[in-house]
Scaffold this motif. Structure first.
Motif, mmCIF file in Angstrom:
data_model
loop_
_atom_site.group_PDB
_atom_site.id
_atom_site.type_symbol
_atom_site.label_atom_id
_atom_site.label_comp_id
_atom_site.label_asym_id
_atom_site.label_seq_id
_atom_site.Cartn_x
_atom_site.Cartn_y
_atom_site.Cartn_z
ATOM 1 N N ARG A 107 -11.496 -67.660 -28.300
ATOM 2 C CA ARG A 107 -12.020 -66.289 -28.204
ATOM 3 C C ARG A 107 -12.043 -65.805 -26.753
ATOM 4 O O ARG A 107 -11.710 -64.644 -26.453
ATOM 5 N N THR A 108 -12.441 -66.690 -25.836
ATOM 6 C CA THR A 108 -12.512 -66.311 -24.426
ATOM 7 C C THR A 108 -11.133 -65.980 -23.884
ATOM 8 O O THR A 108 -10.949 -64.992 -23.157
ATOM 9 N N MET A 109 -10.152 -66.794 -24.240
ATOM 10 C CA MET A 109 -8.782 -66.542 -23.774
ATOM 11 C C MET A 109 -8.220 -65.240 -24.349
ATOM 12 O O MET A 109 -7.505 -64.499 -23.661
ATOM 13 N N GLU A 110 -8.579 -64.931 -25.599
ATOM 14 C CA GLU A 110 -8.145 -63.670 -26.202
ATOM 15 C C GLU A 110 -8.755 -62.482 -25.457
ATOM 16 O O GLU A 110 -8.064 -61.483 -25.186
ATOM 17 N N LEU A 111 -10.027 -62.578 -25.145
ATOM 18 C CA LEU A 111 -10.691 -61.493 -24.422
ATOM 19 C C LEU A 111 -10.143 -61.366 -23.004
ATOM 20 O O LEU A 111 -9.968 -60.253 -22.494
ATOM 21 N N ARG A 112 -9.876 -62.499 -22.368
ATOM 22 C CA ARG A 112 -9.311 -62.448 -21.021
ATOM 23 C C ARG A 112 -7.924 -61.790 -21.041
ATOM 24 O O ARG A 112 -7.581 -61.007 -20.148
ATOM 25 N N THR A 119 -14.044 -58.464 -14.397
ATOM 26 C CA THR A 119 -14.916 -59.556 -13.968
ATOM 27 C C THR A 119 -15.695 -59.984 -15.201
ATOM 28 O O THR A 119 -16.494 -59.209 -15.732
ATOM 29 N N MET A 120 -15.456 -61.197 -15.680
ATOM 30 C CA MET A 120 -15.969 -61.596 -16.990
ATOM 31 C C MET A 120 -17.074 -62.645 -16.892
ATOM 32 O O MET A 120 -16.990 -63.572 -16.087
ATOM 33 N N MET A 121 -18.073 -62.471 -17.727
ATOM 34 C CA MET A 121 -19.191 -63.402 -17.845
ATOM 35 C C MET A 121 -19.277 -63.858 -19.293
ATOM 36 O O MET A 121 -19.288 -63.035 -20.209
ATOM 37 N N VAL A 122 -19.317 -65.175 -19.519
ATOM 38 C CA VAL A 122 -19.439 -65.739 -20.860
ATOM 39 C C VAL A 122 -20.788 -66.438 -20.974
ATOM 40 O O VAL A 122 -21.147 -67.243 -20.115
ATOM 41 N N VAL A 123 -21.543 -66.111 -22.027
ATOM 42 C CA VAL A 123 -22.851 -66.722 -22.263
ATOM 43 C C VAL A 123 -22.843 -67.421 -23.616
ATOM 44 O O VAL A 123 -22.463 -66.816 -24.627
ATOM 45 N N LEU A 154 -12.709 -74.269 -18.924
ATOM 46 C CA LEU A 154 -12.478 -72.913 -19.426
ATOM 47 C C LEU A 154 -12.751 -71.875 -18.348
ATOM 48 O O LEU A 154 -11.999 -70.905 -18.197
ATOM 49 N N ALA A 155 -13.832 -72.062 -17.586
ATOM 50 C CA ALA A 155 -14.167 -71.125 -16.511
ATOM 51 C C ALA A 155 -13.053 -71.050 -15.482
ATOM 52 O O ALA A 155 -12.691 -69.967 -15.006
ATOM 53 N N ARG A 156 -12.488 -72.200 -15.156
ATOM 54 C CA ARG A 156 -11.417 -72.223 -14.154
ATOM 55 C C ARG A 156 -10.137 -71.592 -14.700
ATOM 56 O O ARG A 156 -9.465 -70.820 -13.999
ATOM 57 N N GLU A 157 -9.796 -71.918 -15.943
ATOM 58 C CA GLU A 157 -8.532 -71.434 -16.508
ATOM 59 C C GLU A 157 -8.544 -69.931 -16.768
ATOM 60 O O GLU A 157 -7.493 -69.280 -16.726
ATOM 61 N N THR A 158 -9.723 -69.374 -17.061
ATOM 62 C CA THR A 158 -9.805 -67.953 -17.401
ATOM 63 C C THR A 158 -10.453 -67.116 -16.300
ATOM 64 O O THR A 158 -10.618 -65.905 -16.470
#
Length: 284
Positions: A107-112, A119-123, A154-158
């Motif tokens: 999901r994070t990669m799709e949103l990215r 500037t993205m924040m994931v919680v 994930l934080a580093r890749e996205t």
């Protein structure tokens, strides 16, 4: 970044205010991906609206039920901002949509991909309900360590800021005692790998007469102060205290003014001194 503490001690509330007030307001093209495994998504959306509109949960629920939220005079000054935020700046999903680390990464990669310049924040609130940890046959400590390693990757890749809420379990003997880093499952790995560790504590939950509280003008009852202790920061000195006034009606948290903060520091020092005195008496 790890947010930890005993359950219902304010860590999620402070983090939501940081995400939906501070982060969205202080970045040019912000986007927040909020995964709630504790509450259903409708509850989270109502909380977000209450925080942004500076209204009580009851008011927001009533307006939504009547279908006049965006047209209500109370939110006229923030109408465009709220509409843009809900449509273009946040995504909220629950445990049904994101049940494990693999799905979170997808999901994070799709949103990215859809928001390449944001500037993205994931919680993730909270990791305890993710499938890897809920599996009774799994070693929970290893599962937690694996999830944190995957989140860092994930934080580093996205190129995102990933925040994970981790509930500490409290037995009756530890109530009203401040949480400790070593009590986090997988703490040895977390202490090494995490960029930040924040620990939340709310004395008011256990003692309504605690000095770590505040009063709203016109109200007799005390309200809680949520204390966030910075236990680790890779870029500056840790062991910093960050107290926030918490309004349980609007779910908003705000920093203390200078006078209140000085009194807060005096109260913290008195607590430490009292604990040292008690420890000394116990050792006699």
């Amino acid at each position: 970044t790890v947010w930890t503490g005993y359950e219902s001690n304010g860590k999620s509330t402070v983090l939501r205010n940081i995400a939906f007030r501070g982060f969205l307001a202080n970045n040019a093209d912000p986007y927040v991906f909020y995964v709630s495994t504790d509450d259903d998504t409708s509850t989270i959306m109502i909380a977000i609206l209450a925080i942004m509109a500076e209204m009580s949960i009851d008011e927001v629920e009533t307006m939504l039920r009547q279908g006049d939220f965006l047209s209500h005079p109370k939110i006229a000054k923030n109408r465009d901002l709220i509409y843009d935020t809900m449509q273009n700046r946040i995504a909220v999903m629950g445990l049904k949509e994101v049940s494990d680390m693999k799905t979170l990464a997808k999901r994070t990669m799709e949103l990215r991909a859809a928001k390449p310049d944001s500037t993205m924040m994931v919680v993730v609130d909270a990791i305890q309900d993710m499938r890897e940890i809920r599996d009774r046959n799994a070693d929970q400590r290893l599962a937690v360590e694996s999830i944190y390693a995957d989140m860092i990757r994930l934080a580093r890749e996205t190129d995102t800021s990933v925040h994970a809420v981790n509930h500490q379990k409290a037995d009756s003997g530890s109530l009203n005692k401040r949480p400790k880093v070593e009590n986090i499952k997988g703490s040895s790995s977390i202490r090494y790998d995490a960029r930040n560790i924040f620990m939340a504590h709310m004395s008011w939950k256990y003692d309504k007469e605690t000095p770590f509280s505040w009063r709203m003008p016109g109200m007799d009852q005390s309200l809680p102060i949520v204390e966030i202790d910075m236990a680790k920061d890779k870029h500056r000195e840790a062991n910093i205290h960050l107290p926030f006034r918490f309004n349980p009606f609007t779910l908003r948290t705000d920093e203390l003014d200078d006078v209140s903060y000085k009194q807060y520091e005096i109260n913290r020092q008195s607590e430490v001194y009292g604990a040292q005195q008690a420890k000394g008496r116990d050792g006699l």
